[in-house]
Design an enzyme around this catalytic site. Structure first.
Site, PDB file in Angstrom:
ATOM      1  N   TYR A   1     -37.791  -5.358 -34.554  1.00 43.91           N
ATOM      2  CA  TYR A   1     -37.130  -5.872 -33.349  1.00 43.91           C
ATOM      3  C   TYR A   1     -38.130  -6.636 -32.482  1.00 43.91           C
ATOM      4  CZ  TYR A   1     -34.862  -5.605 -28.740  1.00 43.91           C
ATOM      5  OH  TYR A   1     -34.341  -5.895 -27.508  1.00 43.91           O
TER       6      TYR A   1
ATOM      7  N   ASP B   1     -29.058  -2.568 -20.622  1.00 40.13           N
ATOM      8  CA  ASP B   1     -30.363  -3.104 -20.220  1.00 40.13           C
ATOM      9  C   ASP B   1     -30.204  -3.844 -18.916  1.00 40.13           C
ATOM     10  OD1 ASP B   1     -32.829  -4.287 -19.929  1.00 40.13           O
ATOM     11  OD2 ASP B   1     -32.788  -5.347 -21.841  1.00 40.13           O
TER      12      ASP B   1
END
Lengths: 125, 125
Positions: free
Chosen positions: A14, A38
């Site tokens: 990632y 997030d």
């Protein structure tokens, strides 16, 4: 359930995808029905189409993730990592200190990502 | 909802209490109905009596928590921190790399603590 090593490898992938602005690479790590929160405490982004839109805004050629210390596993399907995220904005560098928790589904794809950071975790360098 | 600063101060207090073997100090930070999951993926420990029993086993005069990097907040009632935990056992030092997530109730007490670490996060020094 994915192994601890699979989880840590996927979390490092990632970061690597992010840092080469590889949007498709990032999305390939996510499950179709994944949920991204997030920062933690904000409205979650649900499903791969919405997650793609989210990442189009942050994978912008100037934002980089710097990992701090080793990625942690768990005794189940999750991992955790401390990072800081650097973005260049008009000559300044904005740094956000973040801890990311990811859970994985049985196919080894990211089922959820939660990024812990508050307003006090941003600084300008 | 507690402020970001309250959360970070409480999490630092948790470390400080732990490192002076102050069991009562640790427990005073927890809500009566708190839940501890350490490591993530294990059976949660529920309620202050069970949590006291849990900490009696780990607050033992030789285990220390070393914080790595700043404690992170969130946009809600949670915080996160990367630490490593050192324990002396028969002349060796066992180090566990851990990321801890804590959520807080409206009274500012810890409602949940989840500690992310896997078997691969332990090393002997």
């Amino acid at each position: 359930m994915p192994t601890e090593q699979h989880i840590k490898t996927a979390m490092q992938s990632y970061i690597d995808c992010f840092n080469r602005d590889d949007l498709e690479g990032i999305l390939s790590l996510y499950a179709e029905d994944a949920v991204v929160e997030d920062p933690a405490g904000s409205e979650p982004v649900r499903g791969k189409a919405a997650i793609a839109e989210f990442y189009r805004n942050v994978v912008n050629g100037t934002t980089r993730i710097c990992r701090e210390e080793p990625i942690r596993g768990s005794h189940a399907n999750s991992g955790a990592m401390a990072v800081h995220i650097e973005t260049k904005v008009e000559g300044a560098t904005i740094v956000i200190h973040v801890i990311e928790i990811m859970s994985f589904n049985d196919d080894g794809r990211i089922a959820s990502m939660t990024a812990y950071w508050g307003k006090g975790d941003m600084e300008t360098r």
